[in-house]
Design a protein around this motif. Sequence first.
Motif, PDB file in Angstrom:
ATOM      1  N   PRO A 394       0.774  -1.315   0.106  1.00  0.00           N
ATOM      2  CA  PRO A 394      -0.036   0.123  -0.012  1.00  0.00           C
ATOM      3  C   PRO A 394       0.988   1.252  -0.086  1.00  0.00           C
ATOM      4  O   PRO A 394       1.644   1.315   0.738  1.00  0.00           O
ATOM      5  N   GLY A 395       0.686   2.214  -0.826  1.00  0.00           N
ATOM      6  CA  GLY A 395       1.374   3.426  -0.771  1.00  0.00           C
ATOM      7  C   GLY A 395       2.634   3.305  -1.904  1.00  0.00           C
ATOM      8  O   GLY A 395       3.296   4.339  -2.011  1.00  0.00           O
ATOM      9  N   GLN A 396       2.684   2.280  -2.292  1.00  0.00           N
ATOM     10  CA  GLN A 396       3.922   2.098  -3.303  1.00  0.00           C
ATOM     11  C   GLN A 396       3.562   3.011  -4.592  1.00  0.00           C
ATOM     12  O   GLN A 396       2.676   2.605  -5.350  1.00  0.00           O
ATOM     13  N   PRO A 397       4.609   3.586  -5.131  1.00  0.00           N
ATOM     14  CA  PRO A 397       4.139   4.069  -6.605  1.00  0.00           C
ATOM     15  C   PRO A 397       3.869   3.049  -7.499  1.00  0.00           C
ATOM     16  O   PRO A 397       4.779   2.075  -7.684  1.00  0.00           O
ATOM     17  N   LEU A 398       2.912   3.541  -8.447  1.00  0.00           N
ATOM     18  CA  LEU A 398       2.852   2.504  -9.531  1.00  0.00           C
ATOM     19  C   LEU A 398       3.237   3.273 -11.009  1.00  0.00           C
ATOM     20  O   LEU A 398       4.080   2.516 -11.658  1.00  0.00           O
TER      21      LEU A 398
END
Length: 439
Positions: A394-398
């Motif tokens: 969660p919150g990781q850059p895509l």
Amino acid sequence: MTPDITPAPEGSVEPFDAVDVIRTKRDGGVVPEDALRWMIDAYTREYVADSQMAAFAMAVLLNGMTRDEIRVMTDAMIASGERMSFAGLGKRTVDKHSTGGVGDKITLPLAPLVASFGVAVPQLSGRGLGHTGGTLDKLESIPGWRAALSNDEMFAQLEGVGAVICAAGSGLAPADKRLYALRDVTGTVEAIPLIASSIMSKKIAEGTDALVLDVKFGSGAFMRDVDKARELARTMVALGTDSGVATTALLTDMNSPLGLAIGNANEVRESVEVLAGGGPADVVELTVALAREMLALAGQPDADVEKALQDGRAMDAWREMIRAQDGDPDAPLPTPRETHTVTASAGGVVERLDALPFGVAAWRLGAGRARAQDPVVHAAGIDLHVRPGDEVAPGQPLFTLSAEDDKRFARALDALEDAYAIGADAPASTPLVLERITA
């Protein structure tokens, strides 16, 4: 090259009637060779009206053409203009054509890679329109680089550097230029005989000894259906073979974007990474696969293309190629004024990244054009941080959107609303290169 059919003198009687040609194809018949050659020539010199050629194109879409009809039409389109020759070059020439996709920057590392083996690569390329990017637009991100070369400049560069990527002259297959524009506004773009003759008339007129086709299928491809893409590939391979050009095709997957960069300047950066021995695995895989095909047709089936990427030979050829066209390979590339990063709302596995919406989003950011005369923003585009199958928290850059104006982000994000999915299961592994097609 002089067209096969001499234009009728003013006031003379034409040998055929466009309506008869249209009716033959409308009723599923085979148009006689001399009538089909006349139809293409008469359209080029504007005797046959757009409305008549539009009717003929629709009849072709609905009823198809025989292999011989497609060969004749392609040959007539070649004969409508000049035909180049590299016979005096003293080395084999081999070209590559891609049917286009999202993040498809393969020409950039491929041309210098193949040239580093002493093969000449005359890569006449185009500009982007809609969601697929143009090779010339990407290279124009490099300060000073120019796309327009004279035939003498092109020949000299092939003789010296071995690779040239430039704009095609207006003299190649002018019949195709008229018909291409007409297909776009008459709902006949998808007609395989017309696609094949359009691509191959220009490639054969270019005068290359050999040609490798990268025919893409999937959500970001011109041909979404794999069977249609295969039919197109087989048709084009047959046309090349019938015209004396050694031709093969690879059928490649374009359901997800190719590589991690979608745009212009960022795709150049990614291409340079590949030439430096790095870069995304899929871009390297396809570059190597196409290079092997091209070098095999040029008489070097055992060439070690991976080594040329690792030892600097391909990079040296790239730098020479860029300098030869007045570009500065060491100059900083354009950077965006505004960026926006999308992060994962939940953890899991990236199940899909659909190519088409990412292409549309990059276009809306300014990386592409809606009309041929529109400018592109070289710094605009999308940088992916994940690929299908990657695990994310969660919150990781895509992915990160880049633009000159942050007002462009909203519409780009609209295009991406259902473009990706994060779930519990990794997607099934599929090959990038599905099939090799030969005559």
